[in-house]
Scaffold this active site. Sequence first.
Site, PDB file in Angstrom:
ATOM      1  N   CYS A  43       6.884   1.233   6.613  1.00 40.54           N
ATOM      2  CA  CYS A  43       7.505  -0.189   5.890  1.00 40.54           C
ATOM      3  C   CYS A  43       8.950  -0.505   5.968  1.00 40.54           C
ATOM      4  O   CYS A  43       8.873  -1.312   6.161  1.00 40.54           O
ATOM      5  CB  CYS A  43       7.480   0.131   4.799  1.00 40.54           C
ATOM      6  SG  CYS A  43       8.801   1.718   3.459  1.00 40.54           S
ATOM      7  N   CYS A  84      -2.589  -2.170   0.220  1.00 36.47           N
ATOM      8  CA  CYS A  84      -1.677  -1.861   2.251  1.00 36.47           C
ATOM      9  C   CYS A  84      -2.239  -0.437   1.767  1.00 36.47           C
ATOM     10  O   CYS A  84      -1.665   0.116   2.710  1.00 36.47           O
ATOM     11  CB  CYS A  84      -1.157  -1.927   2.306  1.00 36.47           C
ATOM     12  SG  CYS A  84       0.127  -4.209   2.411  1.00 36.47           S
ATOM     13  N   CYS A 139       6.907  -8.806   3.625  1.00 36.74           N
ATOM     14  CA  CYS A 139       6.311  -8.089   2.341  1.00 36.74           C
ATOM     15  C   CYS A 139       7.254  -7.094   2.342  1.00 36.74           C
ATOM     16  O   CYS A 139       7.709  -6.956   1.404  1.00 36.74           O
ATOM     17  CB  CYS A 139       4.652  -8.420   2.283  1.00 36.74           C
ATOM     18  SG  CYS A 139       4.704  -7.967   0.710  1.00 36.74           S
ATOM     19  N   CYS A 140       7.104  -6.203   2.941  1.00 33.49           N
ATOM     20  CA  CYS A 140       8.119  -4.688   2.422  1.00 33.49           C
ATOM     21  C   CYS A 140       9.750  -5.370   3.351  1.00 33.49           C
ATOM     22  O   CYS A 140       9.954  -3.984   1.820  1.00 33.49           O
ATOM     23  CB  CYS A 140       7.617  -4.072   4.334  1.00 33.49           C
ATOM     24  SG  CYS A 140       5.773  -3.449   3.442  1.00 33.49           S
ATOM     25  N   CYS A 180       1.342   0.522  -1.551  1.00 35.66           N
ATOM     26  CA  CYS A 180       0.798  -0.484  -2.433  1.00 35.66           C
ATOM     27  C   CYS A 180      -0.866  -0.521  -2.185  1.00 35.66           C
ATOM     28  O   CYS A 180      -1.297  -0.307  -1.533  1.00 35.66           O
ATOM     29  CB  CYS A 180       1.696  -1.367  -1.878  1.00 35.66           C
ATOM     30  SG  CYS A 180       3.467  -1.991  -2.130  1.00 35.66           S
TER      31      CYS A 180
HETATM   32  S1  SF4 Z   1       3.393  -1.733   1.184  1.00 34.73           S
HETATM   33 FE1  SF4 Z   1       1.986  -3.818   1.804  1.00 34.73          FE
HETATM   34  S2  SF4 Z   1       2.432  -4.795  -0.504  1.00 34.73           S
HETATM   35 FE2  SF4 Z   1       3.720  -3.071  -0.263  1.00 34.73          FE
HETATM   36  S3  SF4 Z   1       5.487  -4.503  -0.368  1.00 34.73           S
HETATM   37 FE3  SF4 Z   1       4.672  -3.344   1.506  1.00 34.73          FE
HETATM   38  S4  SF4 Z   1       3.224  -5.355   2.465  1.00 34.73           S
HETATM   39 FE4  SF4 Z   1       3.615  -5.928   0.769  1.00 34.73          FE
END
Ligand code: SF4
Length: 243
Positions: free
Chosen positions: A239, A216, A130-131, A213
């Site tokens: 991240c 998280c 996701c990151c 985010c």
């Molecule tokens: S901090 Fe969390 S929501 Fe944001 S990009 Fe990374 S995994 Fe995704």
Amino acid sequence: MTLVDIEIEAQQQRRSALDLQEIVESAAEFLEDASAREIIRWAAATFGNRLCLTSSMSDALLIDLVSRVKPGVDVLFIDTGYHFAETIGTRDAVQQVYDVNLINVESSRTVAEQDRDLGPRLFGRNPDLCCYLRKVEPLNRALEPYIAWVSGIRRDEATTRANIKVVEWDTKRQMVKVNPIARWTQEDVDNYIADNGVLINPLHYDNYPSIGCAPCTRQVMDGEDPRSGRWSGMGKTECGIHV
Ligand code: SF4
């Protein structure tokens, strides 16, 4: 363009990357004890408009520092689609208050498209992916026009950041990374913000010392490590942008 032209261009690029690495090595040494403003002045004079900075909109400290030296500087904000409303509000306020060119960097997929293609709540199942999709890849793309970028990371934030230099070679992106507040402590940050009336994300007043985010990031209790609210319980501390 012929094959010979392509090879000449590739050679020039390799040569300029080597030249830049030499500049980085000597700058890291002679700027190690310099003030943040001196480091930024050097970066602005050396890289001109091929210099940008990144901000998470946790506060506008770096924006304040850099825009005083280089008004109109490009500021990249990675808009993951998962930010707190307060973070988006801070971004919008920054645009009104500081002399900067704010660039909103977005992922190639919206959150809805990511949910459709990879399933909902990817951050809970595979936060590294996701990151990568929402932060690392979009930033890499946005950094392409630049030779150097300024980051607000500090040595005291995490063990993974303990050895960062004030100027370093970003091997992954083949560009220069400038960390003018690498040596600063949290007290230095707090003092600069108070003394200069720097804009900060209002979540700081609600026990969010480190802001990422919304899915998280959690509040941090007294005595906890300030970054312990990031990816809490996920075994993740970075991240992927700075490692
Ligand atoms: S901090 Fe969390 S929501 Fe944001 S990009 Fe990374 S995994 Fe995704």
